[in-house]
Design a protein around this motif. Structure first.
Motif, PDB file in Angstrom:
ATOM      1  N   GLY B 181      -5.136   0.517   7.867  1.00  0.00           N
ATOM      2  CA  GLY B 181      -4.171  -0.365   8.526  1.00  0.00           C
ATOM      3  C   GLY B 181      -4.146  -1.770   7.949  1.00  0.00           C
ATOM      4  N   SER B 182      -5.130  -2.103   7.103  1.00  0.00           N
ATOM      5  CA  SER B 182      -5.116  -3.455   6.516  1.00  0.00           C
ATOM      6  C   SER B 182      -4.059  -3.563   5.431  1.00  0.00           C
ATOM      7  CB  SER B 182      -6.480  -3.806   5.916  1.00  0.00           C
ATOM      8  OG  SER B 182      -6.643  -3.203   4.635  1.00  0.00           O
ATOM      9  N   GLY B 183      -3.657  -2.421   4.896  1.00  0.00           N
ATOM     10  CA  GLY B 183      -2.721  -2.446   3.777  1.00  0.00           C
ATOM     11  C   GLY B 183      -3.350  -2.896   2.480  1.00  0.00           C
ATOM     12  N   GLY B 184      -4.667  -2.996   2.448  1.00  0.00           N
ATOM     13  CA  GLY B 184      -5.326  -3.477   1.232  1.00  0.00           C
ATOM     14  C   GLY B 184      -6.766  -3.018   1.164  1.00  0.00           C
ATOM     15  N   PRO B 185      -7.644  -3.867   0.665  1.00  0.00           N
ATOM     16  CA  PRO B 185      -9.036  -3.464   0.475  1.00  0.00           C
ATOM     17  C   PRO B 185      -9.814  -3.502   1.781  1.00  0.00           C
ATOM     18  CG  PRO B 185      -8.731  -5.723  -0.226  1.00  0.00           C
ATOM     19  CD  PRO B 185      -7.386  -5.229   0.198  1.00  0.00           C
ATOM     20  N   VAL B 186     -11.075  -3.093   1.724  1.00  0.00           N
ATOM     21  CA  VAL B 186     -11.906  -2.976   2.927  1.00  0.00           C
ATOM     22  C   VAL B 186     -12.123  -4.345   3.582  1.00  0.00           C
ATOM     23  CG1 VAL B 186     -14.200  -2.372   3.765  1.00  0.00           C
ATOM     24  CG2 VAL B 186     -13.058  -0.924   2.064  1.00  0.00           C
ATOM     25  N   ILE B 187     -12.422  -5.332   2.776  1.00  0.00           N
ATOM     26  CA  ILE B 187     -12.643  -6.673   3.326  1.00  0.00           C
ATOM     27  C   ILE B 187     -11.414  -7.525   3.017  1.00  0.00           C
ATOM     28  CG2 ILE B 187     -14.056  -8.755   3.161  1.00  0.00           C
ATOM     29  CD1 ILE B 187     -16.475  -6.937   2.830  1.00  0.00           C
ATOM     30  N   ARG B 305      -7.034   9.851   4.996  1.00  0.00           N
ATOM     31  CA  ARG B 305      -5.777  10.147   4.312  1.00  0.00           C
ATOM     32  C   ARG B 305      -4.628   9.302   4.843  1.00  0.00           C
ATOM     33  NH1 ARG B 305      -7.935  15.426   4.122  1.00  0.00           N
ATOM     34  NH2 ARG B 305      -6.896  16.097   6.021  1.00  0.00           N
ATOM     35  N   GLN B 306      -4.860   8.574   5.941  1.00  0.00           N
ATOM     36  CA  GLN B 306      -3.800   7.719   6.487  1.00  0.00           C
ATOM     37  C   GLN B 306      -3.644   6.396   5.738  1.00  0.00           C
ATOM     38  OE1 GLN B 306      -4.349   7.127  10.691  1.00  0.00           O
ATOM     39  NE2 GLN B 306      -4.583   9.307  11.106  1.00  0.00           N
ATOM     40  N   ARG B 307      -4.493   6.134   4.769  1.00  0.00           N
ATOM     41  CA  ARG B 307      -4.404   4.840   4.071  1.00  0.00           C
ATOM     42  C   ARG B 307      -3.038   4.706   3.395  1.00  0.00           C
ATOM     43  NH1 ARG B 307      -8.714   1.632   1.707  1.00  0.00           N
ATOM     44  NH2 ARG B 307      -7.549   0.304   3.139  1.00  0.00           N
ATOM     45  N   SER B 308      -2.533   3.487   3.373  1.00  0.00           N
ATOM     46  CA  SER B 308      -1.187   3.227   2.871  1.00  0.00           C
ATOM     47  C   SER B 308      -1.066   3.537   1.382  1.00  0.00           C
ATOM     48  CB  SER B 308      -0.823   1.757   3.084  1.00  0.00           C
ATOM     49  OG  SER B 308      -0.891   1.422   4.449  1.00  0.00           O
ATOM     50  N   ARG B 309       0.134   3.990   1.015  1.00  0.00           N
ATOM     51  CA  ARG B 309       0.466   4.151  -0.396  1.00  0.00           C
ATOM     52  C   ARG B 309       1.746   3.368  -0.678  1.00  0.00           C
ATOM     53  NH1 ARG B 309      -1.909   7.891  -3.617  1.00  0.00           N
ATOM     54  NH2 ARG B 309      -3.746   8.826  -2.654  1.00  0.00           N
ATOM     55  N   PHE B 310       1.858   2.917  -1.904  1.00  0.00           N
ATOM     56  CA  PHE B 310       2.997   2.082  -2.299  1.00  0.00           C
ATOM     57  C   PHE B 310       3.602   2.711  -3.541  1.00  0.00           C
ATOM     58  CE2 PHE B 310      -0.351  -0.259  -0.316  1.00  0.00           C
ATOM     59  CZ  PHE B 310       0.267  -1.106   0.591  1.00  0.00           C
ATOM     60  N   GLY B 311       4.767   3.319  -3.385  1.00  0.00           N
ATOM     61  CA  GLY B 311       5.355   4.018  -4.516  1.00  0.00           C
ATOM     62  C   GLY B 311       4.394   5.068  -5.059  1.00  0.00           C
ATOM     63  N   GLY B 312       3.631   5.670  -4.165  1.00  0.00           N
ATOM     64  CA  GLY B 312       2.711   6.722  -4.587  1.00  0.00           C
ATOM     65  C   GLY B 312       1.351   6.223  -5.043  1.00  0.00           C
ATOM     66  N   LYS B 313       1.191   4.910  -5.172  1.00  0.00           N
ATOM     67  CA  LYS B 313      -0.079   4.365  -5.656  1.00  0.00           C
ATOM     68  C   LYS B 313      -0.923   3.799  -4.514  1.00  0.00           C
ATOM     69  CE  LYS B 313       1.265   2.726 -10.294  1.00  0.00           C
ATOM     70  NZ  LYS B 313       1.334   1.500 -11.132  1.00  0.00           N
TER      71      LYS B 313
END
Lengths: 396, 396, 396
Positions: B181-187, B305-313
């Protein structure tokens, strides 16, 4: 804490006191005396091609800004933080009418007017006019984008300079953003004034660029010149007279045009006559700067070929030991520290160019604080070109 | 210093004043109003498997702690600095009865009692009882380790939530520490509240996750919803109504449960009915946070598997230009700065969820400062489950 | 801000107060009490070979200095900032008579006298005598260069130590700058006193270097000793008595000689009799230090072979997990933080060596602040050698 008093009977380093710098000719932030003075002039903040459809970060005078170009081809310069909830417009999307924030889609034109609030009822038609994204006016000239970051009612004209106008056949103006003249990388990690006052210090040339590193420029520049400094109606000028072979004489004039222009003729002496380029020192913040240059050229790429070489190498190719053996302007100026400590200096007769520039700058900073207009600020469009004296001239 | 007053006649960026943030809903350190408020609740500080026989560094609410598990299988959370001479217990050795400092061998149990001082006469039998290593109580639930870092006499029960209890056949609870849900890295390098209030901002979804980046979730989520916000007995809830194809309607309820829980139903709409997971935002310190998640799953790995993807990446695979073209929550929130400047905001009607959450938080912070218990703090073991409303519901 | 009071009924980490450190035995800057005290002694600032024809950066007691050697073979130590306009002499050129700044070519001898100002009329003959580059006296001994950074009128003799004089056949003095005894890298990122007081803490040896990491030295050192501490006329001494096999006894004496000398006999017990080397802890600044060592050797390289090994590996070869499993002095001392928080300590009977050293240091710092000379400062050239007690002695 123990008491320490400075006394110089033996020069021991023990007797150091509190060291300080002159904040009125160094600090560039909003609200500082020097920062307010600098904000009364136009400063280049990018190349013309930096303004495009991809938002670009600009940092100038300690402020974070975003540069872009709208669909009508007009550049815009806005505060980076969106007026809505503060997200940076760096992630915004450039559209025909302006730039749209990625978070809630507010659209701003190049003067900060809010044109759309897509999440609001009726796209914010009722309230969006009450919001204005902070913006600065910009103008394009000489391949550069200039911004005015001062009080709107004091906005001067963007000056034109004689040496960059009235081009001859085959000539064009080339712009460069690689900090030509810094002697190092594009972004230089020290206060801008350390570089700027160096321009009024011709005596360092035969030492730093001559006997020290071998002839960094040409042999004639390695000779100690006779120097005369003079204040002008726009800054300070130095006339350096050097004997040439065959009884001739080189009269070299270098000048600074306040607040940040350096007009330095070709130090390799390939070209005689008036200087062909101007460099603008842009204070990024208190402890870093870069230089934008515009020059009259005959071939594309001519400007960037002027970057310094050291024993044939570019600055970034040098080893640490080579930096020590062949120091240049970068090493000398960054070596003074992030902001040099003026209280520890011992100025001598050959520093009178530096001293003249500092005094003039201090008077100008004080005048602006007192409500006056600074040197060179023009508002009358009929004003003539700024005429510069800088150049290399051969006399016999 | 020159006088500057803000006046918005032309919106010039020159008229900036002193910017500030709301410290009572951002700062997390011990002794700050918000930090004391946050310390009245349990916070997850690791996965259950993080507590083991190798000491593990934990940073939470600005404090440096060490997590381990003793020989009886009980996790312990101690201040990192040994009570003796301050060496970090990160280099300690986990033993059956507790953790032993590497420097002089003091042994502490999970509640900080000193069980051995091997260098002292009789192993410190006479004096070691006068020493206590600072400790916090911990409990394990849902695959996570929760800590209570507040005043002991105010310690509430560790809550249970209906959506994570009463599992069906083939269901299990999975825990994740990768900041889903952060849309980015762990921290994430910004203040936790910038993320948390975003949960009560459903309007950004069709912009940031829709028109801006292409449909980051699914097409239906790209439509601007009708939204109703309401305070609950545990936080704030938003009901988002969107039309679906075939005359049906999606009623989507998202909620925040104070102080840091985010209950967000599947944004890809694969699952209807009640939300199946809870995220806890852990403020690491004032300018960074991470998210722990626990969710009901049918297969191991379903959560991550719910982590965000951006254009597949994945986020960390994007180029700088792709971050600009496809920004997500990380870019929008970190782009607000380390701690956003609330004084510069212009809130509008679609920020009323954010405003509601802030007001509730401010009241709660003030109540705790006045000696009251905050919302949701329970001490009665007979209390029922916390019942949550969040979910995706289809109405026709 | 909420009120918090410490009360230790349950040891909760919640009841933390404001933590602090003892500044009078830690801070080294000019003008601090401890810094002024340290400036009454000679400190090693480089190996003899560090002074050469390439300027070398030295940082000591928070000051930035440049070390070089003139054409007569005499080392010089000057403030890094040129007295003229502040450029660092690191980019200077070493010449027969001294060092010349790269910027305007001022030439300084090793005592800071200005010998040339090439840009000035007549090379500055009229005014250059009024300028003095800040300098410190240096002396070479034992392969090291020592500097005196205190008030000139208080300058003591550079001491000689019995264990480094009167060499036998085949013996020589070797110097080392790799921080032997730090248990880690050359530059250690914590306050120097954390290392220095560790020398008067023999009880940590059987724990940190024994049971914890396996026998880092030898088995006998893993036994808990009987310890007696005593102040000496030069610092503090500890006598550690350990039983040996066969009814014999090891009497091991370790000492600190104020302000920074550590005299530690071979911890591997290969050599009996007096200690053969001295380590000087050099505070680089408040939060980093390094150690210079000089020792009596029979073969070149003997000193550096004393560096610690952990399971056969050098410190920099260890994985993070190995650092946790086999911590040494570096981990224990750096693990106390940049400057340890004395207010949070719980000293016990086995800390009496540390306490004795701290008390002595505090008295000395106070005495110097009151105008007295500190322990061990000698000005009479006829004074005998400093006689040291440190050594490993076998008794039966």
């Amino acid at each position: 804490m123990n008491q320490r008093r400075r006394h110089d009977t033996d020069g021991s380093a023990y007797w150091g006191g509190e060291a300080s710098f002159m904040d009125d000719i160094t600090l560039v932030g909003a609200g500082t005396a020097c920062g307010e003075y600098l904000r009364r002039y136009w400063h280049p903040i990018g190349l013309a091609r930096d303004a495009g459809d991809r938002p670009r970060k600009v940092r100038a005078l300690g402020e974070d800004l975003i540069l872009f170009r709208d669909g009508a081809g007009r550049p815009g310069l806005l505060h980076a933080r969106c007026a809505h909830r503060g997200t940076t417009l760096y992630y915004g999307r450039v559209e025909p009418e302006g730039i749209r924030c990625c978070y809630h889609g507010w659209l701003f034109d190049r003067e900060g007017r809010c044109l759309d609030q897509p999440c609001e009822p009726d796209h914010g038609a009722k309230h969006r006019h009450g919001v204005r994204q902070p913006w600065y006016p910009v103008e394009e000239r000489y391949g550069l984008i200039f911004a005015y970051m001062g009080p709107p009612e004091r906005q001067p004209l963007l000056p034109r300079y004689d040496i960059l106008e009235n081009l001859g056949d085959g000539e064009s103006i080339e712009a460069d953003d690689s900090s030509i003249g810094s002697g190092g990388p594009v972004i230089v990690p020290c206060n801008w004034m350390q570089h700027y006052e160096n321009v009024m210090d011709p005596f360092h040339v035969p030492i730093l660029h001559g006997s020290f590193s071998g002839a960094q420029f040409v042999a004639a520049m390695g000779r100690m010149p006779e120097v005369t400094f003079a204040e002008t109606d726009r800054g300070v000028r130095s006339l350096q007279v050097r004997p040439l072979d065959g009884g001739r004489r080189l009269d070299r004039i270098t000048e600074v045009v306040l607040p940040t222009l350096r007009v330095v003729p070709d130090p390799r002496l390939d070209h005689h006559g008036p200087a062909s380029s101007i460099g603008w020192v842009l204070p990024i913040d208190d402890t870093s700067f870069r230089i934008y240059t515009a020059g009259r050229v005959r071939e594309p790429g001519e400007l960037s070929r002027q970057r310094s070489r050291f024993g044939g190498k570019m600055w970034f190719e040098l080893t640490q030991e080579e930096h020590q053996r062949m120091p240049g302007d970068f090493e000398a100026q960054v070596g003074q520290g992030a902001i040099t400590l003026h209280s520890e200096e011992h100025l001598t007769s050959t520093d009178r160019g530096v001293a003249t520039l500092r005094r003039l700058m201090k008077r100008q900073v004080a005048a602006v604080a007192d409500g006056a207009d600074p040197l060179g600020a023009r508002r009358n469009g009929a004003d003539p070109l700024v005429r510069l004296d800088a150049g290399n001239y051969i006399a016999s």
